[in-house]
Design a protein around this motif. Structure first.
Motif, mmCIF file in Angstrom:
data_model
loop_
_atom_site.group_PDB
_atom_site.id
_atom_site.type_symbol
_atom_site.label_atom_id
_atom_site.label_comp_id
_atom_site.label_asym_id
_atom_site.label_seq_id
_atom_site.Cartn_x
_atom_site.Cartn_y
_atom_site.Cartn_z
ATOM 1 N N PRO A 5 0.810 -1.231 0.000
ATOM 2 C CA PRO A 5 0.000 0.000 0.000
ATOM 3 C C PRO A 5 0.840 1.276 0.000
ATOM 4 O O PRO A 5 0.568 2.210 -0.760
ATOM 5 N N ALA A 6 1.867 1.301 0.854
ATOM 6 C CA ALA A 6 2.723 2.495 0.920
ATOM 7 C C ALA A 6 3.523 2.666 -0.363
ATOM 8 O O ALA A 6 3.690 3.790 -0.859
ATOM 9 N N ALA A 7 4.027 1.554 -0.924
ATOM 10 C CA ALA A 7 4.803 1.633 -2.163
ATOM 11 C C ALA A 7 3.938 2.139 -3.312
ATOM 12 O O ALA A 7 4.372 2.980 -4.115
ATOM 13 N N ALA A 8 2.697 1.649 -3.418
ATOM 14 C CA ALA A 8 1.800 2.078 -4.494
ATOM 15 C C ALA A 8 1.493 3.563 -4.378
ATOM 16 O O ALA A 8 1.502 4.299 -5.374
ATOM 17 N N ALA A 9 1.211 4.031 -3.142
ATOM 18 C CA ALA A 9 0.909 5.452 -2.947
ATOM 19 C C ALA A 9 2.103 6.322 -3.312
ATOM 20 O O ALA A 9 1.955 7.389 -3.942
ATOM 21 N N GLU A 10 3.315 5.876 -2.946
ATOM 22 C CA GLU A 10 4.517 6.653 -3.246
ATOM 23 C C GLU A 10 4.781 6.696 -4.751
ATOM 24 O O GLU A 10 5.161 7.743 -5.303
ATOM 25 N N LEU A 11 4.571 5.579 -5.427
ATOM 26 C CA LEU A 11 4.772 5.529 -6.876
ATOM 27 C C LEU A 11 3.789 6.449 -7.600
ATOM 28 O O LEU A 11 4.168 7.189 -8.517
ATOM 29 N N LEU A 12 2.543 6.414 -7.197
ATOM 30 C CA LEU A 12 1.527 7.251 -7.849
ATOM 31 C C LEU A 12 1.829 8.733 -7.641
ATOM 32 O O LEU A 12 1.687 9.537 -8.568
ATOM 33 N N ALA A 13 2.256 9.084 -6.445
ATOM 34 C CA ALA A 13 2.589 10.490 -6.182
ATOM 35 C C ALA A 13 3.769 10.934 -7.037
ATOM 36 O O ALA A 13 3.792 12.067 -7.557
ATOM 37 N N ALA A 14 4.759 10.050 -7.209
ATOM 38 C CA ALA A 14 5.948 10.389 -7.991
ATOM 39 C C ALA A 14 5.653 10.460 -9.481
ATOM 40 O O ALA A 14 6.409 11.074 -10.247
ATOM 41 N N ALA A 15 4.549 9.817 -9.929
ATOM 42 C CA ALA A 15 4.232 9.781 -11.361
ATOM 43 C C ALA A 15 3.588 11.065 -11.863
ATOM 44 O O ALA A 15 3.493 11.276 -13.072
ATOM 45 N N ARG A 16 3.155 11.920 -10.952
ATOM 46 C CA ARG A 16 2.509 13.162 -11.395
ATOM 47 C C ARG A 16 3.524 14.106 -12.038
ATOM 48 O O ARG A 16 4.714 14.003 -11.831
ATOM 49 N N GLY A 17 3.004 15.050 -12.816
ATOM 50 C CA GLY A 17 3.863 16.086 -13.381
ATOM 51 C C GLY A 17 3.567 16.359 -14.834
ATOM 52 O O GLY A 17 3.307 15.429 -15.605
ATOM 53 N N ASP A 18 3.568 17.641 -15.213
ATOM 54 C CA ASP A 18 3.297 18.013 -16.602
ATOM 55 C C ASP A 18 4.583 18.359 -17.347
ATOM 56 O O ASP A 18 4.552 19.009 -18.395
ATOM 57 N N ASP A 19 5.722 17.923 -16.811
ATOM 58 C CA ASP A 19 6.996 18.156 -17.487
ATOM 59 C C ASP A 19 7.173 17.146 -18.608
ATOM 60 O O ASP A 19 6.372 16.219 -18.779
ATOM 61 N N GLU A 20 8.228 17.292 -19.373
ATOM 62 C CA GLU A 20 8.467 16.435 -20.530
ATOM 63 C C GLU A 20 8.616 14.964 -20.153
ATOM 64 O O GLU A 20 8.236 14.065 -20.904
ATOM 65 N N GLY A 21 9.158 14.683 -18.966
ATOM 66 C CA GLY A 21 9.364 13.302 -18.554
ATOM 67 C C GLY A 21 8.148 12.657 -17.921
ATOM 68 O O GLY A 21 8.177 11.461 -17.605
ATOM 69 N N GLY A 22 7.061 13.409 -17.741
ATOM 70 C CA GLY A 22 5.883 12.889 -17.071
ATOM 71 C C GLY A 22 5.282 11.641 -17.715
ATOM 72 O O GLY A 22 5.003 10.659 -17.012
ATOM 73 N N PRO A 23 5.043 11.629 -19.034
ATOM 74 C CA PRO A 23 4.439 10.440 -19.642
ATOM 75 C C PRO A 23 5.232 9.156 -19.396
ATOM 76 O O PRO A 23 4.658 8.112 -19.098
ATOM 77 N N LEU A 24 6.544 9.258 -19.488
ATOM 78 C CA LEU A 24 7.352 8.060 -19.295
ATOM 79 C C LEU A 24 7.378 7.638 -17.828
ATOM 80 O O LEU A 24 7.404 6.443 -17.517
#
Length: 506
Positions: A354-373
């Protein structure tokens, strides 16, 4: 080792320090250096440079179990002694005299003494890292020796006064060291690159050509082939010296082959030449006659250590395990899919889902160029997660950047009560997905089919998608205009790309 050629390299899979230390202790030259260090004592005599006295070389060779009658034994014992001295396994006290030339009154040769060094104890009582540090010091000595011309060349370059004519020798120490470093860097790159040489040795002509033949050259000229042949023979001699320290597994150039032609490449099989692209298609036995080399697991460790010291970004799988999800996703965004998966698995091991999934999802946000990847790698990281991760995934269903990803994850697990996405989220997810694929592999053969699949079920797709507030909208539409297999759809994509460009501020 130069950091210019490959500033960022694919991650390497390394053995544990304990396994590598065992490999280091088993490397013949290092093991012999340790044996001579234990042999050193009050009766051991050394010259001005710490070298073993000539008349003691036969005894040293015997200690190593070498045949004293073999003319190479003394040279090998001398090299093992030099490694022992340079690594600190042996402490030497050089001779002192008033002339500073190693000779006392009446030109009587004087000797210094030698004894086991403090670092010798690390071989048996030190940590694996201590052993590896000693081995790296030994590697530096062997690499320096390998960059020196062979004895025949040195003899040929002696002038009338018995001094070496370096102009005649055409030897530049720095240039030779840089060349060998470049070769080893290329060998490392070929080994760690997916689809490269990880499972097999590299033909020596291919490795030599990687240093000589320009990337944009089609058919190599005779002059270039001659340079490749010369480089190949230099490497043959150098890898013979590097094999005993455990850096490489090496099959030398067939001596009969060298006798068949002035230049070994003159009689090469068609697929074993400088280009190297078809080396795998040639008869294995024919190719192997030109020499074959492969970095050992210990060699991978050693070359990576030298690269890191030179400032090269040479990552290793598993080194992100203790870092946050933001560092993980940023790093693996630059990795191939398989390498990313291996790194993700290391990161997930030992973490609560649960903690790992929440941390991964939070880190995946962002509208910068690297966001999609990042989001693509996040999706990859969440793929093996079980039901424990579901609350964290459901918590982002309304997130404009992660809601689509969450719905895909839940749908793949047959979860119920998943709200349908609104059209805006569908279009945003489509743009994000294609942008991630473009960033991963570029314009692959599979991408047009993906584009067709994503757009086939949405009437008027291009009339709406250009309005999506995604930083990659125009970029993705331009790619669809080039790659979409349906000509009408491709034309619509180009029009939509123009609109998307027009609405964004310059």
């Amino acid at each position: 080792m130069s950091a210019d050629s490959h500033p960022t390299l694919p991650p390497v899979r390394l053995r544990s320090d304990a396994e590598l230390a065992r490999d280091a202790l088993g490397a013949p030259l290092f093991a012999h250096a340790v044996r001579l260090a234990r042999w050193a004592g009050p009766d051991t005599r050394v010259g001005v440079g710490g070298e073993l006295a000539t008349d003691q070389l036969p005894e040293a060779a015997a200690v190593l179990g070498l045949d004293a009658a073999d003319e190479d034994s003394a040279g090998y014992a001398s090299q093992a002694w030099r490694v022992a001295v340079d690594t600190g396994l042996v402490d030497v006290t050089e001779p002192e005299d008033d002339h500073g030339d190693g000779h006392g009154d009446g030109d009587e040769e004087r000797f210094g003494t030698a004894a086991p060094g403090e670092d010798l104890a690390l071989v048996t009582s030190g940590a694996p890292g201590d052993v590896l540090d000693l081995w790296l010091a030994a590697l530096d000595t062997v690499l320096a020796d390998a960059a020196v011309p062979d004895l025949d060349d040195l003899v040929d370059a002696l002038d009338a006064g018995g001094e070496i004519d370096f102009d005649r020798l055409d030897w530049n120490p720095g240039r030779e060291a840089d060349f060998l470093d470049g070769v080893l860097a290329n060998l490392y790159l070929l080994t760690v690159t997916e689809g490269g040489a990880a499972d097999g040795p590299i033909p020596l002509p291919v490795l030599a050509a990687s240093m000589i033949v320009p990337d944009d050259m089609g058919e190599p000229t005779d002059a270039v082939l001659e340079q490749v042949s010369d480089a190949m023979m230099r490497l043959d001699d150098q890898f013979r010296q590097l094999a005993p320290i455990g850096l490489v597994d090496f099959r030398p150039v067939d001596e009969e082959l060298m006798a068949e032609a002035d230049s070994p490449l003159e009689s090469e099989p068609a697929d074993a030449g400088a280009g190297g692209a078809g080396a795998g298609a040639a008869d294995d036995e024919d190719v192997s006659r030109y020499g074959m080399v492969r970095l050992t697991p210990l060699g991978l460790y050693g070359i990576r250590a030298r690269m890191l010291e030179a400032g090269v970004d040479a990552p290793a799988v598993g080194e992100l395990a203790e870092k946050g999800a933001d560092a993980l996703l940023d790093a693996v965004s630059l990795y191939s899919e398989n390498a990313a998966q291996a790194e993700i698995e290391h990161w997930l091991a030992g973490r609560e889902q649960p903690a790992a999934a929440a941390e991964l999802l939070a880190a995946a946000r962002g509208d910068d160029e690297g966001g999609p990847l990042r989001r693509l790698r996040c999706q990859q990281a969440l793929a093996p997660a079980g039901p424990e991760a579901e609350p964290a995934v459901r918590s982002v269903l309304d997130d404009p950047e992660l809601g689509g990803l969450a719905r895909v994850w839940l749908a793949e697990r047959g979860a119920g009560d998943v709200p349908a996405p609104d059209p805006e989220m569908v279009f945003w997810l489509t743009v994000d997905t294609i942008a991630a694929q473009l960033a991963t592999d570029g314009e692959t053969e599979e991408l047009p089919l993906l584009m067709q699949t994503l757009t086939a079920h949405h009437a008027g797709f291009f009339e709406q998608v250009w309005r999506v507030e995604h930083p990659a909208t125009a970029y993705v539409l331009e790619a669809m205009g080039r790659l979409h297999p349906d000509k009408k759809a491709a034309k619509e994509a180009r029009k939509a790309a123009f609109k998307a460009r027009s609405r964004r501020p310059a």
